[in-house]
Scaffold this active site. Structure first.
Site, PDB file in Angstrom:
ATOM      1  N   SER A 120       0.837  -1.193   0.000  1.00 39.07           N
ATOM      2  CA  SER A 120       0.000   0.000   0.000  1.00 39.07           C
ATOM      3  C   SER A 120       0.880   1.254   0.000  1.00 39.07           C
ATOM      4  CB  SER A 120      -0.948  -0.036   1.205  1.00 39.07           C
ATOM      5  OG  SER A 120      -1.941   0.954   1.130  1.00 39.07           O
ATOM      6  N   ASP A 122      -7.794  -4.771  -6.699  1.00 37.81           N
ATOM      7  CA  ASP A 122      -7.303  -3.891  -5.637  1.00 37.81           C
ATOM      8  C   ASP A 122      -7.441  -2.424  -6.055  1.00 37.81           C
ATOM      9  OD1 ASP A 122      -5.914  -2.532  -3.671  1.00 37.81           O
ATOM     10  OD2 ASP A 122      -4.174  -3.862  -3.698  1.00 37.81           O
TER      11      ASP A 122
END
Length: 252
Positions: free
Chosen positions: A122, A180
């Protein structure tokens, strides 16, 4: 490297204990806190070393915390590593807050010509990539042998991406799990990704490449896996545990 990225989310005692289990006898933690109105509360990372390799893992953040400010295309540009191109302002501030400590740790620990690796998930993936680029452009003696990122957002403009593509070639590995949401932010064309991509399809298989039509069909397959909450796939695919599980599955 995925497990090392996941380890960055743990507390300092767990990081140190796990590092010792993995054979790393030296550990250094990096932690900087921010004050409002900066969108991030803090930046955390760790560096561990053995007599053969050094790993720096950067901690990420949850989609709900990062999504709004990543979506802001009006964020002012921030000078890229080595004054090459520009990067997202938040990434630049976050990296600046820990980079001197990371550089010092790598320099101190590299006493046996160890290989150097950066990893993160991330936001941590964005910081890992930018830290590796900064070492390459500003501290070439400490440049990374490899950078592994998971669910990384777009970090930079095309100029810096081109420099990274040239400088790292097969040493930069960016993993994206199906739908994602975070790798789709911030929006193009202001920000972009480096070329290297390892795509994890809806079945959990890692692919080095994916034809456009095949990718579209696979995205639909992932989104419709849960008919009760199809839109939730974009968030379900982001947690680092999903990446670790998929990569472990591919080792079988």
């Amino acid at each position: 490297m995925a497990k090392a990225a996941a380890l960055a989310y743990k507390d300092e005692a767990t990081v140190a204990a796990t590092a010792r289990e993995w054979g790393f006898d030296r550990v250094r933690h990096h932690h900087t806190r921010f004050t409002p109105p900066f969108p991030l509360e803090d930046t955390q990372a760790y560096t561990v070393a053995s007599d053969k390799m050094i790993i720096t893992g950067f901690r990420g953040t949850e989609p709900a915390q990062i999504r709004d400010w990543l979506s802001d295309a009006t964020t002012p540009p921030y000078p890229g590593p080595g004054n090459t191109g520009y990067i997202h302002y938040g990434f630049g501030r976050a990296l600046d807050s820990v980079f001197p400590a990371v550089k010092e740790a790598v320099a101190d620990f590299r006493d046996n010509d160890q290989s150097v690796w950066f990893t993160g998930h991330s936001l941590g993936g964005a910081l890992a990539m930018l830290a590796g680029c900064r070492m390459y452009l500003e501290e070439p003696r400490l440049q990374a042998d490899g950078i592994y990122t998971y669910g990384q957002p777009r970090t930079c403009d095309r100029l810096l991406a081109a420099s990274c593509n040239k400088g790292f070639k097969d040493r930069l590995h960016r993993y994206v799990n199906n739908n994602d949401i975070v790798p789709q932010l911030p929006p193009e064309p202001a920000y972009t990704h480096v070329e290297t991509l390892h795509y994890i399809d809806a079945s959990g298989r890692v692919r080095a490449s994916m034809p456009l039509l095949g990718a579209l069909g696979d995205h639909v397959k992932g989104a419709t896996a849960d008919l009760l909450a199809p839109a939730g796939d974009a968030l379900r695919d982001h947690p680092v545990k999903q990446y670790v599980a998929a990569l472990e599955k591919n080792l079988v």
